[in-house]
Design a protein around this motif. Structure first.
Motif, PDB file in Angstrom:
ATOM      1  N   PRO A   1      47.432  51.592  42.284  1.00 39.66           N
ATOM      2  CA  PRO A   1      46.576  52.654  41.738  1.00 39.66           C
ATOM      3  C   PRO A   1      45.932  52.270  40.406  1.00 39.66           C
ATOM      4  O   PRO A   1      44.931  52.849  40.019  1.00 39.66           O
ATOM      5  CB  PRO A   1      47.529  53.832  41.530  1.00 39.66           C
ATOM      6  N   HIS A   2      46.500  51.297  39.694  1.00 35.65           N
ATOM      7  CA  HIS A   2      45.913  50.874  38.430  1.00 35.65           C
ATOM      8  C   HIS A   2      44.705  49.976  38.657  1.00 35.65           C
ATOM      9  O   HIS A   2      44.011  49.628  37.701  1.00 35.65           O
ATOM     10  CB  HIS A   2      46.949  50.122  37.587  1.00 35.65           C
ATOM     11  N   GLY A   3      44.499  49.570  39.914  1.00 37.64           N
ATOM     12  CA  GLY A   3      43.403  48.675  40.224  1.00 37.64           C
ATOM     13  C   GLY A   3      42.073  49.181  39.696  1.00 37.64           C
ATOM     14  O   GLY A   3      41.203  48.398  39.338  1.00 37.64           O
ATOM     15  N   ASP A   4      41.965  50.497  39.603  1.00 38.47           N
ATOM     16  CA  ASP A   4      40.739  51.133  39.139  1.00 38.47           C
ATOM     17  C   ASP A   4      40.370  50.785  37.704  1.00 38.47           C
ATOM     18  O   ASP A   4      39.214  50.668  37.374  1.00 38.47           O
ATOM     19  CB  ASP A   4      40.937  52.651  39.186  1.00 38.47           C
ATOM     20  N   HIS A   5      41.386  50.670  36.854  1.00 34.46           N
ATOM     21  CA  HIS A   5      41.055  50.515  35.439  1.00 34.46           C
ATOM     22  C   HIS A   5      41.450  49.156  34.885  1.00 34.46           C
ATOM     23  O   HIS A   5      41.370  48.935  33.698  1.00 34.46           O
ATOM     24  CB  HIS A   5      41.664  51.637  34.609  1.00 34.46           C
ATOM     25  N   LEU A   6      41.910  48.244  35.765  1.00 36.08           N
ATOM     26  CA  LEU A   6      42.196  46.890  35.290  1.00 36.08           C
ATOM     27  C   LEU A   6      40.985  46.009  35.600  1.00 36.08           C
ATOM     28  O   LEU A   6      40.312  46.210  36.602  1.00 36.08           O
ATOM     29  CB  LEU A   6      43.436  46.327  35.983  1.00 36.08           C
ATOM     30  N   PRO A   7      40.719  45.019  34.737  1.00 37.95           N
ATOM     31  CA  PRO A   7      39.559  44.144  34.999  1.00 37.95           C
ATOM     32  C   PRO A   7      39.809  43.305  36.248  1.00 37.95           C
ATOM     33  O   PRO A   7      40.960  43.041  36.616  1.00 37.95           O
ATOM     34  CB  PRO A   7      39.484  43.268  33.746  1.00 37.95           C
ATOM     35  N   TRP A   8      38.720  42.855  36.876  1.00 37.73           N
ATOM     36  CA  TRP A   8      38.840  42.143  38.153  1.00 37.73           C
ATOM     37  C   TRP A   8      39.659  40.878  38.034  1.00 37.73           C
ATOM     38  O   TRP A   8      40.436  40.532  38.911  1.00 37.73           O
ATOM     39  CB  TRP A   8      37.459  41.839  38.710  1.00 37.73           C
ATOM     40  N   TRP A   9      39.513  40.153  36.886  1.00 35.52           N
ATOM     41  CA  TRP A   9      40.250  38.883  36.786  1.00 35.52           C
ATOM     42  C   TRP A   9      41.744  39.128  36.737  1.00 35.52           C
ATOM     43  O   TRP A   9      42.546  38.363  37.278  1.00 35.52           O
ATOM     44  CB  TRP A   9      39.786  38.084  35.569  1.00 35.52           C
ATOM     45  N   LEU A  10      42.126  40.259  36.134  1.00 41.89           N
ATOM     46  CA  LEU A  10      43.548  40.559  36.029  1.00 41.89           C
ATOM     47  C   LEU A  10      44.109  40.921  37.401  1.00 41.89           C
ATOM     48  O   LEU A  10      45.214  40.511  37.770  1.00 41.89           O
ATOM     49  CB  LEU A  10      43.740  41.716  35.051  1.00 41.89           C
ATOM     50  N   ILE A  11      43.305  41.656  38.164  1.00 43.76           N
ATOM     51  CA  ILE A  11      43.744  42.001  39.518  1.00 43.76           C
ATOM     52  C   ILE A  11      43.942  40.740  40.335  1.00 43.76           C
ATOM     53  O   ILE A  11      44.919  40.585  41.066  1.00 43.76           O
ATOM     54  CB  ILE A  11      42.715  42.945  40.179  1.00 43.76           C
ATOM     55  N   GLY A  12      42.991  39.792  40.148  1.00 37.71           N
ATOM     56  CA  GLY A  12      43.103  38.520  40.854  1.00 37.71           C
ATOM     57  C   GLY A  12      44.373  37.787  40.472  1.00 37.71           C
ATOM     58  O   GLY A  12      45.117  37.310  41.336  1.00 37.71           O
ATOM     59  N   VAL A  13      44.652  37.724  39.160  1.00 45.61           N
ATOM     60  CA  VAL A  13      45.847  37.017  38.695  1.00 45.61           C
ATOM     61  C   VAL A  13      47.105  37.687  39.249  1.00 45.61           C
ATOM     62  O   VAL A  13      48.027  37.019  39.737  1.00 45.61           O
ATOM     63  CB  VAL A  13      45.877  37.004  37.149  1.00 45.61           C
ATOM     64  N   LEU A  14      47.118  39.023  39.218  1.00 40.97           N
ATOM     65  CA  LEU A  14      48.300  39.740  39.713  1.00 40.97           C
ATOM     66  C   LEU A  14      48.493  39.483  41.204  1.00 40.97           C
ATOM     67  O   LEU A  14      49.607  39.224  41.656  1.00 40.97           O
ATOM     68  CB  LEU A  14      48.158  41.240  39.448  1.00 40.97           C
ATOM     69  N   GLY A  15      47.368  39.545  41.946  1.00 40.83           N
ATOM     70  CA  GLY A  15      47.466  39.288  43.384  1.00 40.83           C
ATOM     71  C   GLY A  15      48.015  37.896  43.634  1.00 40.83           C
ATOM     72  O   GLY A  15      48.875  37.688  44.488  1.00 40.83           O
ATOM     73  N   LEU A  16      47.562  36.948  42.810  1.00 39.78           N
ATOM     74  CA  LEU A  16      48.017  35.571  42.946  1.00 39.78           C
ATOM     75  C   LEU A  16      49.517  35.469  42.677  1.00 39.78           C
ATOM     76  O   LEU A  16      50.273  34.865  43.445  1.00 39.78           O
ATOM     77  CB  LEU A  16      47.244  34.705  41.949  1.00 39.78           C
ATOM     78  N   LEU A  17      49.945  36.094  41.565  1.00 40.37           N
ATOM     79  CA  LEU A  17      51.365  36.005  41.191  1.00 40.37           C
ATOM     80  C   LEU A  17      52.247  36.627  42.276  1.00 40.37           C
ATOM     81  O   LEU A  17      53.257  36.053  42.681  1.00 40.37           O
ATOM     82  CB  LEU A  17      51.599  36.733  39.858  1.00 40.37           C
ATOM     83  N   PHE A  18      51.836  37.808  42.750  1.00 36.52           N
ATOM     84  CA  PHE A  18      52.665  38.493  43.750  1.00 36.52           C
ATOM     85  C   PHE A  18      52.719  37.691  45.039  1.00 36.52           C
ATOM     86  O   PHE A  18      53.781  37.502  45.612  1.00 36.52           O
ATOM     87  CB  PHE A  18      52.125  39.909  44.019  1.00 36.52           C
ATOM     88  N   SER A  19      51.554  37.187  45.476  1.00 39.00           N
ATOM     89  CA  SER A  19      51.599  36.485  46.759  1.00 39.00           C
ATOM     90  C   SER A  19      52.270  35.123  46.604  1.00 39.00           C
ATOM     91  O   SER A  19      52.944  34.661  47.525  1.00 39.00           O
ATOM     92  CB  SER A  19      50.206  36.343  47.372  1.00 39.00           C
ATOM     93  N   TRP A  20      52.144  34.514  45.430  1.00 42.40           N
ATOM     94  CA  TRP A  20      52.835  33.249  45.181  1.00 42.40           C
ATOM     95  C   TRP A  20      54.346  33.451  45.304  1.00 42.40           C
ATOM     96  O   TRP A  20      55.046  32.688  45.979  1.00 42.40           O
ATOM     97  CB  TRP A  20      52.465  32.747  43.784  1.00 42.40           C
ATOM     98  N   ARG A  21      54.843  34.535  44.680  1.00 43.23           N
ATOM     99  CA  ARG A  21      56.290  34.775  44.716  1.00 43.23           C
ATOM    100  C   ARG A  21      56.749  35.043  46.153  1.00 43.23           C
ATOM    101  O   ARG A  21      57.780  34.531  46.585  1.00 43.23           O
ATOM    102  CB  ARG A  21      56.646  35.959  43.813  1.00 43.23           C
ATOM    103  N   LEU A  22      55.936  35.836  46.874  1.00 40.94           N
ATOM    104  CA  LEU A  22      56.307  36.126  48.263  1.00 40.94           C
ATOM    105  C   LEU A  22      56.307  34.845  49.091  1.00 40.94           C
ATOM    106  O   LEU A  22      57.166  34.636  49.947  1.00 40.94           O
ATOM    107  CB  LEU A  22      55.349  37.156  48.871  1.00 40.94           C
ATOM    108  N   PHE A  23      55.331  33.978  48.796  1.00 43.13           N
ATOM    109  CA  PHE A  23      55.255  32.713  49.510  1.00 43.13           C
ATOM    110  C   PHE A  23      56.491  31.861  49.214  1.00 43.13           C
ATOM    111  O   PHE A  23      57.106  31.290  50.125  1.00 43.13           O
ATOM    112  CB  PHE A  23      53.970  31.981  49.095  1.00 43.13           C
ATOM    113  N   LEU A  24      56.867  31.825  47.927  1.00 42.07           N
ATOM    114  CA  LEU A  24      58.056  31.054  47.550  1.00 42.07           C
ATOM    115  C   LEU A  24      59.291  31.595  48.268  1.00 42.07           C
ATOM    116  O   LEU A  24      60.178  30.845  48.656  1.00 42.07           O
ATOM    117  CB  LEU A  24      58.266  31.120  46.036  1.00 42.07           C
ATOM    118  N   ILE A  25      59.331  32.920  48.430  1.00 39.03           N
ATOM    119  CA  ILE A  25      60.469  33.509  49.141  1.00 39.03           C
ATOM    120  C   ILE A  25      60.459  33.019  50.582  1.00 39.03           C
ATOM    121  O   ILE A  25      61.477  32.600  51.117  1.00 39.03           O
ATOM    122  CB  ILE A  25      60.392  35.040  49.101  1.00 39.03           C
TER     123      ILE A  25
END
Lengths: 656, 307
Positions: free
Chosen positions: A26-50
């Motif tokens: 829900p915070h996607g609305d007010h976070l800048p696009w680059w931050l959303i990208g970084v967060l998506g990267l971090l989350f999917s990276w961790r899931l991938f590592l799992i």
């Protein structure tokens, strides 16, 4: 991660990550696009590592990454605090924390950060949907905690999500009384500690501040709620529900527009019969006007009544507004009207010769009969009421009156006012809403954008301004029964405006009642209302010790009986007398500086205690021997217990 | 109990301690295991005195002793015995195998095939063997000391959990401390000492002692503690499986024997704690490694409060 710490298994970690992601979405609305990208990267990276059971990145790699991300947030928001900057920082740190989370300690930290993220979402939206969403997520996080603590952090067998969800639900339900108490009595802070959330206006359209062809028929396609009304008494009949909005007095040949409001006093109104009392909850529409049942008998608390009998707010309505009003359904308005207003209600642009000619024919009649004649004209010609009128160009009024004869309310109101002005009767267009739907689930009226309507007002000597609705002449059902029953079945209308009984419609009405209750009782609970309630309870100052004591007392009154009940039920069986005596002995030993471990057997304790307190060695050996005899050697006897008690009473080691 | 038996028991312990130096606790545990009528598994590297311990125990207690070296080509018959046709009488005569001894040292038990292992383990549990349809009881007392080498697992058949459970206790001897080792190096030849060893106990003494173990008092409070330990082992996330009811029974018996060795007629929590690692470690395999983990068992002991 520290050595020997319990590691989480993959499924547990993955579900934790999923929940955190759901909280950041829900915070996607007010976070800048680059931050959303970084967060998506971090989350999917961790899931991938799992999924590949890969190694976590080393800290020398994470550290510069962390620093640069924090700098990025700072550059973006010029601060690391505040509402948006704080959330951005928190999201970044959570994403990075994932990169080193393996064990129980980090997972617990993430869980608590998750609870905090729940709160941050309320800083941006306090809507009913958000509350339901977050409540669901809180239940899921709690269920994760329940599962980990009841089954184990690193095992999967025995995990039954449903059972844990039910347990979590029960826990949350048990917390409801406390939640209610805190909600009602915890001092409510008036902004702007944080900028208060402004739920984006759900009404994307709404009445425009001018009326041009198509502006109302477009609204008929929107089932967005414009406002909700609760009547104190009975609800007036549908045909009487004219919700007065902006008054359009100026016509340029295509568009009817408002003349800016001055600070003139309201037009004098005489009410006939009792006034209708109601509470109106207006959705934000970004315009300065309020809606009032025609004609308002008093000023609303949050605005005033203009010289055109419009209720106007002090500024654009940017957040949901709730006000009480009274209106007369039958009234005489503006019998003595200023000439300036009457004169400008006769102005017409050039053009539309046929309409002018038609109106000129009525000039010989007295003004009231000119009105009747015009209405009779609409009645006598094959006019149709339609949601899809053709676009009339050039002399639009002539085209409509003499060629197309297909129109929506704006065409009827506009052409009627034109005819009246041409015939020398002061007239104006009034915009607003007509009708509304009674929600049986909450006994209040829902007025939607599709209920938008335009009608005419004419000024007659001795009568004042009088409402004339030419649409009602052409399509009486529009006014008496509503839009859906007045247009042909083939015309498309949004679902919530249609009349056919649909179970989904029933569900949505029920949901609307819930949203309405939420807006009224939760969002509408302001510091003022809290103060009012507290004054009724005899508390006048939130900063007083009296209130703090009272508040804490209430919390304790709620929690202490529960705690007592729990303790009573959780207490083990009453220990035998020798164990009680033994505990007091252990207590004495502890006071004397000998640590007593619950898993240490008595003989080992005896050795240690004797070594620590050599001057009491004999007494200690005797007491422990006596205790062992009573408890383990099968030599229990009443005298033995008395003896043990005496020995322990006599045992007075001095603190070393 | 006869005071004389107690005296003889202690002189027997002293005799064993005189031969195997610096291993007082392990020797007492082994004797307690024997008194509790259980079998013993010694897991250790070669040359630390496993055979000597078994031999000394047997000789001191006046029991018949046989050592069997387990190998991968060993057959159950090599252990139990065979029936051979005898021409003069025209009958099959049973030639009993090494298992018909009171103390058997099954050396490197994990080198034998599962078939041979299970023949031994069945005999351990039933205390009888069946050959050619004839059931023959094993001598009483019957005590198996098995050894296995934990370090070299190539070409071995590790005992499965179900068979490990048949061993009441598992101990490790470990290297002697320097003083004990020095005393051993300076002392007489062990082999000669063993030859000269005289029984300190009679077989009837042993029977009386084993009967006495059953009479050692167990207070309800102690059973509470024992159950708490068993429960904790089953609840713990650290282990593959918890302790079995057989383990619980065995734990209680060994604790009784331990109390008796300490000269007490009631079991104390101290006794339980002393024998718990021996009884529990080989049954509680750590999740993940599937190996016994003495530290985890010690942690379990320190985590469970004595009620």
């Amino acid at each position: 991660m520290r050595e020997g710490e319990i590691q989480l298994n993959r499924a547990n970690l993955a579900s934790l990550i999923a929940v955190l992601a759901l909280l950041i979405v829900p915070h996607g609305d007010h976070l800048p696009w680059w931050l959303i990208g970084v967060l998506g990267l971090l989350f999917s990276w961790r899931l991938f590592l799992i999924s590949i059971q890969g190694r976590l990145p080393p800290s020398w790699l994470l550290l510069p990454f962390t620093v640069s991300l924090i700098i990025g947030v700072y550059v973006e928001f010029k601060t690391l605090f505040g509402r948006t900057g704080g959330v951005a920082l928190l999201s970044v740190l959570i994403g990075l924390k994932l990169m080193e989370t393996r064990g129980r300690r980090d997972a617990l930290l993430l869980v608590f950060l998750g609870y905090f993220l729940v709160v941050t979402n309320f800083l941006f939206s306090q809507s009913f949907a958000m509350a339901v969403y977050l409540l669901l997520i809180v239940t899921v996080i709690t269920a994760l905690l329940v599962g980990w603590n009841s089954v184990g952090w690193n095992r999967l067998e025995g995990f039954s999500p449903l059972t844990h969800l039910v347990t979590a639900g029960k826990l949350l339900l048990q917390a409801v009384p406390l939640m209610v108490l805190l909600f009602v009595f915890f001092p409510r802070i008036e902004g702007p500690l944080w900028r208060l959330p402004q739920d984006r206006s759900s009404a994307k359209g709404g009445l425009a501040d001018s009326m041009s062809p198509g502006s109302f028929s477009n609204l008929s396609q929107s089932d967005e709620v414009a406002f909700r009304v609760e009547f104190l008494g009975t609800v007036p009949p549908h045909g009487a529900l004219y919700w007065r909005g902006p008054v359009f007095e100026q016509y340029d040949g295509t568009t009817w527009s408002q003349i800016p409001l001055g600070s003139e006093p309201p037009a004098p109104v005489e009410g006939i019969g009792p006034a209708v009392q109601y509470q109106l909850t207006l959705e934000p529409h970004q315009r300065p006007w309020l809606l009032a049942l025609d004609a308002p008998a008093q000023s609303p608390g949050n605005g005033r009544i203009s010289d055109r009998m419009q209720a106007v707010a002090n500024g654009p309505v940017v957040k949901r507004d709730r006000y009480a009003l009274a209106s007369w359904l039958d009234y005489r308005m503006g019998k003595q009207q200023a000439t300036l207003m009457l004169q400008r209600s006769l102005l017409l642009p050039r053009g539309n010769p046929k309409a002018r000619a038609l109106a000129a024919g009525w000039k010989a009649l007295p003004p009231a009969q000119r009105v009747t004649a015009a209405l009779a004209y609409y009645d006598s010609q094959p006019f149709t009421y339609t949601l899809q009128p053709p676009l009339y160009q050039g002399d639009a009024i002539d085209r409509f009156l003499f060629e197309g004869r297909q129109g929506f309310c704006e065409h009827y109101a506009g052409s009627f006012v034109f005819l009246m002005r041409a015939a020398g009767v002061p007239a104006r267009v009034v915009g607003g809403y007509q009708g509304g739907e009674l929600n049986p689930a909450g006994n209040y009226l829902i007025v939607r954008q599709a209920d938008a309507h335009a009608w005419a007002e004419v000024w007659l000597e001795g009568r004042g301004w009088q409402r004339i609705d030419p649409t009602a002449t052409v399509a009486p059902d529009r006014v008496d029964l509503g839009l859906a029953r007045s247009v042909a079945q083939s015309e498309s209308l949004p679902m919530m405006v249609r009349v056919d009984a649909n179970w989904l419609r029933g569900v949505r009405l029920g949901l609307d009642a819930a949203v309405n209750a939420w807006n009224q009782w939760i969002i509408g609970y302001t510091p003022d209302q809290q103060m009012k309630l507290l004054r009724q309870l005899g508390i006048s100052n939130l900063a007083s010790y009296q209130f703090v004591a009272w508040f804490l007392g209430m919390i304790m009154a709620m929690t202490l009986p529960l705690a007592a009940w729990l303790l009573w039920h959780l207490r083990g069986p009453n220990p035998p007398p020798e164990v009680k005596a033994w505990r007091s002995f252990c207590h004495k030993l502890e006071k004397a500086g000998v640590e007593v471990r619950p898993s240490e057997p008595p003989l080992a304790l005896s050795q240690r205690a004797c070594a620590a307190l050599p001057e009491h060695a004999e007494a200690i050996a005797t007491i422990i021997g006596q205790y062992l005899a009573l408890r383990y050697l099968g030599e229990a006897s009443a005298e033995g217990i008395v003896q043990l008690k005496q020995q322990i009473a006599a045992f007075k080691p001095r603190r070393t | 109990m006869d005071h004389a038996i107690t005296t003889r028991l202690h002189s027997a312990l002293a005799q064993i301690n005189g031969l195997i130096l610096g291993k007082k606790t392990q020797i007492e545990l082994a004797v307690a295991c024997l008194l509790a009528r259980g079998h013993l598994l010694i897991e250790d590297v070669p040359g630390v005195g496993k055979t000597t311990l078994a031999h000394t125990l047997a000789a001191t207690l006046g029991l018949a002793f046989q050592r069997v070296q387990f190998t991968s080509d060993m057959l159950p018959a090599d252990l139990i015995g065979v029936s051979i046709y005898e021409r003069p009488t025209g009958e099959f005569r049973f030639h009993p195998g090494p298992i018909f001894n009171q103390v058997i040292l099954a050396d490197e038990i994990n080198r034998a095939t599962p078939k041979t292992q299970s023949a031994l383990l069945e005999a351990m549990e039933e205390r009888q063997v069946t050959q050619d349809g004839v059931t023959r009881p094993l001598p009483d007392p019957f005590f198996v000391i098995a050894t296995q080498n934990p370090a070299h697992q190539i070409g071995t058949f590790p005992l499965p959990e179900s068979q490990l459970d048949r061993f009441l206790m598992r101990i490790t001897l470990g290297y002697p401390d320097p003083a004990a080792e020095r005393a051993m190096l300076m002392g007489e030849d062990r082999r000669e000492l063993l030859q000269r060893l005289a029984p300190a106990l009679t077989p009837s003494d042993l029977g009386a002692l084993q009967a006495e173990v059953r009479k050692v008092h167990v207070a309800p409070a102690l059973v509470d503690y024992l159950q708490a330990l068993i429960h904790a082992s089953r609840e713990s996330a650290e282990f593959v499986n918890g302790l079995s009811p057989r383990a619980a029974l065995g734990l209680l018996m060994v604790a009784r024997a331990w109390a008796l060795l300490a000269g007490r007629h009631a079991v104390l929590p101290d006794d339980i704690q002393a024998v718990f690692p021996g009884v529990a470690t080989h049954r509680l395999l750590a999740r993940g490694s599937n190996r016994p983990q003495p530290e985890l068992v010690a942690k379990l002991l320190s985590d469970v409060a004595i009620p």
